[in-house]
Design a protein around this motif. Structure first.
Motif, PDB file in Angstrom:
ATOM      1  N   ALA A  71       0.797  -0.806   0.017  1.00 27.27           N
ATOM      2  CA  ALA A  71       0.053   0.610  -0.109  1.00 27.27           C
ATOM      3  C   ALA A  71       1.009   1.258  -0.097  1.00 27.27           C
ATOM      4  N   LEU A  72       2.042   1.241   0.439  1.00 22.89           N
ATOM      5  CA  LEU A  72       2.797   2.578   0.857  1.00 22.89           C
ATOM      6  C   LEU A  72       3.931   1.864  -1.106  1.00 22.89           C
ATOM      7  N   GLY A  73       3.269   1.116  -1.800  1.00 20.78           N
ATOM      8  CA  GLY A  73       4.395   1.357  -3.384  1.00 20.78           C
ATOM      9  C   GLY A  73       5.041   0.375  -2.853  1.00 20.78           C
ATOM     10  N   LEU A 189       0.716   5.587  13.539  1.00 22.76           N
ATOM     11  CA  LEU A 189       0.979   3.717  13.571  1.00 22.76           C
ATOM     12  C   LEU A 189       0.189   4.418  14.768  1.00 22.76           C
ATOM     13  N   ARG A 190      -1.083   3.260  14.704  1.00 18.56           N
ATOM     14  CA  ARG A 190      -1.899   2.684  16.122  1.00 18.56           C
ATOM     15  C   ARG A 190      -1.997   1.903  16.321  1.00 18.56           C
ATOM     16  N   ALA A 209       7.040  -0.511  17.348  1.00 20.33           N
ATOM     17  CA  ALA A 209       6.436   0.516  16.758  1.00 20.33           C
ATOM     18  C   ALA A 209       7.248   1.902  16.772  1.00 20.33           C
ATOM     19  N   VAL A 210       8.103   1.934  17.360  1.00 17.40           N
ATOM     20  CA  VAL A 210       9.875   3.091  16.961  1.00 17.40           C
ATOM     21  C   VAL A 210      10.474   2.170  15.405  1.00 17.40           C
ATOM     22  N   LYS A 215      10.536   3.265   9.598  1.00 12.06           N
ATOM     23  CA  LYS A 215       9.994   2.923   8.417  1.00 12.06           C
ATOM     24  C   LYS A 215       9.582   3.677   7.571  1.00 12.06           C
ATOM     25  N   THR A 216       8.213   3.699   7.987  1.00  9.57           N
ATOM     26  CA  THR A 216       7.279   4.386   7.140  1.00  9.57           C
ATOM     27  C   THR A 216       7.595   5.611   7.148  1.00  9.57           C
TER      28      THR A 216
END
Ligand code: ATP
Ligand code: MG
Length: 466
Positions: A71-73, A189-190, A209-210, A215-216
């Motif tokens: 989804a991020l390509g 980020l949830r 989480a970190v 990364k994103t």
């Protein structure tokens, strides 16, 4: 025909009990025009796996990090498949399929093609722990450890909303149970469910989480971030091997410098790597160390992002080098000879590190090898350099030495000399050797003082340095 046969065989399996679907709610069905996943980024083998499972009458989806990356390509580095088929049923469908794990059985389906074999990890929808509790008492060990659930439950036990989406390559539809796609658009980020509860269940999720934030480039949602400050200490109870795996993933993410800053911001770096403690806490005081680590991590990130391999041993050798250098200097100041001072410092550095998080043995020996090669770069006499460049691990030691030169902890002229030495022929090498006689490089040990007292120890014996 074959499909029918497969279905018949599979039905002979005593179905492992699936828990009742709980009230995890219906997923949002996101069509292609909304998620815009490019099918070219899909692994053909992952699609083969979902198709074969679907042909046999099961549900099957690409899931987790792969859907997030698609989804991020981004091209995912590996593909996981989730299905309602049990591991035994999955195994019977594929020729090269292996059951892995006991507590949580999954199936590795391997495909051999050009290049590296590809493993598609197939897992059965898993129940939520709360629901599984009922099964524990009545169902015995196997069922207790492998309690299958509905897809909704499987989604609810995942960590972040963006990691809990299911993609069906046949219909090109994404099933989204927790608003992952909306969070992707908000770059958030949830954590799914109550974050504090989820961190208590598994403190490693704080490190994840970190890592994913780095990364994103997404922001941690407020409620997802808030409990970390208080619960970070729970990482102390996580088995060292698991911690090590997660830190390794973080360092190998291609975004290690950002991730380490993220650890610092979240207050999670204490106890993981002692070097992180003092580098990140002392800031300006340890500028040299900071520069070295920063450069090493930037170098690693660049290699990973351009698809090159990185050795974990090399990486840990760089991360612990500032610590080692300090210990080495301290030993030399106490009057120890150069090489014993280095080896003693290596033991100390590794022992200190192990009190926080043990580095796996195979990496530890790589680290020791790289470190013990370092004094050898300052020994440019006789036939020594000619032999040294032939040693199988020379390249790792050399790359490491260049990092030292880049931060001027070692005289950059030495790095240049070796670069020239390996690039030229024997005549050129002879010339370089002749030129070195009057030149002197920097050394972390007080070599001059030692030389006066103990002339022979100034040049490390080859055996001690290898
Ligand atoms: P990467 O790209 O680093 O592999 P990933 O999201 O695929 O990221 P994995 O560790 O491979 O991460 O895990 C696959 C999936 O399993 C995750 O996307 C998530 O849905 C789930 N998962 C993994 N670890 C946990 C955990 N500790 N708690 C809850 N869910 C998890
Ligand atoms: Mg993954």
């Amino acid at each position: 025909m074959i499909t029918k046969f497969i279905k018949r065989i599979l039905r002979r399996d005593p179905m492992v009990k699936h828990t009742q679907a709980n009230n995890t709610g219906a997923p949002k069905r996101i069509p292609k025009k909304a998620h815009r996943i490019d099918p070219h980024l899909l692994s053909k083998n992952a699609v083969k796996v979902t198709h074969a499972l679907q042909q046999a009458g099961f549900e099957a989806f690409i899931v987790g990090g792969a859907v997030r990356d698609l989804a991020l390509g981004i091209s995912p580095k590996d593909f996981d498949v989730a299905t309602n088929a049990t591991p035994d049923q999955v195994q019977r469908l594929f020729r090269k399929a292996r059951l892995i794990g006991r507590r949580f059985q999954i199936v590795h389906v391997t495909f051999f093609g050009k290049g590296h074999p590809e493993i598609i990890e197939v897992s059965t929808f898993r129940a939520l722990l709360d629901n599984a509790g009922d099964h524990v008492a009545e169902s015995g060990r196997i069922l207790r450890d492998n309690v299958w659930g509905s897809q909704g439950e499987d989604a609810a036990r995942r960590d972040f909303t963006i990691n809990a989406m299911y993609y069906d390559p046949s219909s090109e539809t994404v099933l989204d149970y927790h608003g992952g796609m909306a969070d992707m658009q908000k770059k958030t980020l949830r954590m799914i469910g109550d974050p504090a509860k989820r961190y208590r269940e598994d403190p490693v999720r704080m490190l994840r989480a970190v890592r994913f934030a780095a990364k994103t480039g997404f922001e941690l949602d407020g409620a997802t971030r808030a409990p970390i400050a208080k619960l970070g200490k729970l990482l102390n109870d996580v088995p060292s091997a698991r911690l090590f795996d997660e830190i390794l993933k973080l360092l190998m993410s291609g975004y290690s410098w950002a991730a380490i800053q993220g650890l610092k911001d979240a207050g999670l770096h204490h106890g993981l790597l002692p070097l992180l403690d003092h580098i990140l806490d002392t800031g300006a005081d340890s500028k040299g160390a900071n520069d070295f680590v920063k450069l090493a991590l930037a170098n690693t990130d660049e290699r990973i992002q351009s698809g090159k391999s990185v050795s974990a041993g090399f990486l840990f050798a760089t991360l612990l080098w500032p610590d080692l250098l300090k210990n080495w200097k301290a030993n030399s100041a106490k009057g120890m000879a150069n090489i014993p001072a280095l080896h003693d410092a290596m033991d100390d550095t590794i022992a200190t590190q192990s009190s926080g998080m043990t580095i796996q043995r195979r990496f530890e020996s790589d680290m020791r090898e790289i470190w013990s090669m370092q004094p050898r770069f300052e020994r440019r006499v006789g036939r020594y350099p000619y032999r040294f460049i032939e040693s199988p691990r020379f390249r790792a030691g050399y790359d490491f030495m260049l990092l030292r030169c880049a931060t001027e902890e070692l005289n950059p002229a030495i790095g240049q000399w070796w670069t020239d030495f390996i690039a030229t022929d024997v005549t050129g090498q002879d010339k370089l050797m002749a030129g070195v006689k009057n030149e002197s490089g920097s050394s972390p040990s007080p070599a001059k003082r030692r030389r006066r007292r103990k002339p022979k120890a100034a040049v490390p014996p080859e055996s001690a340095a290898s």
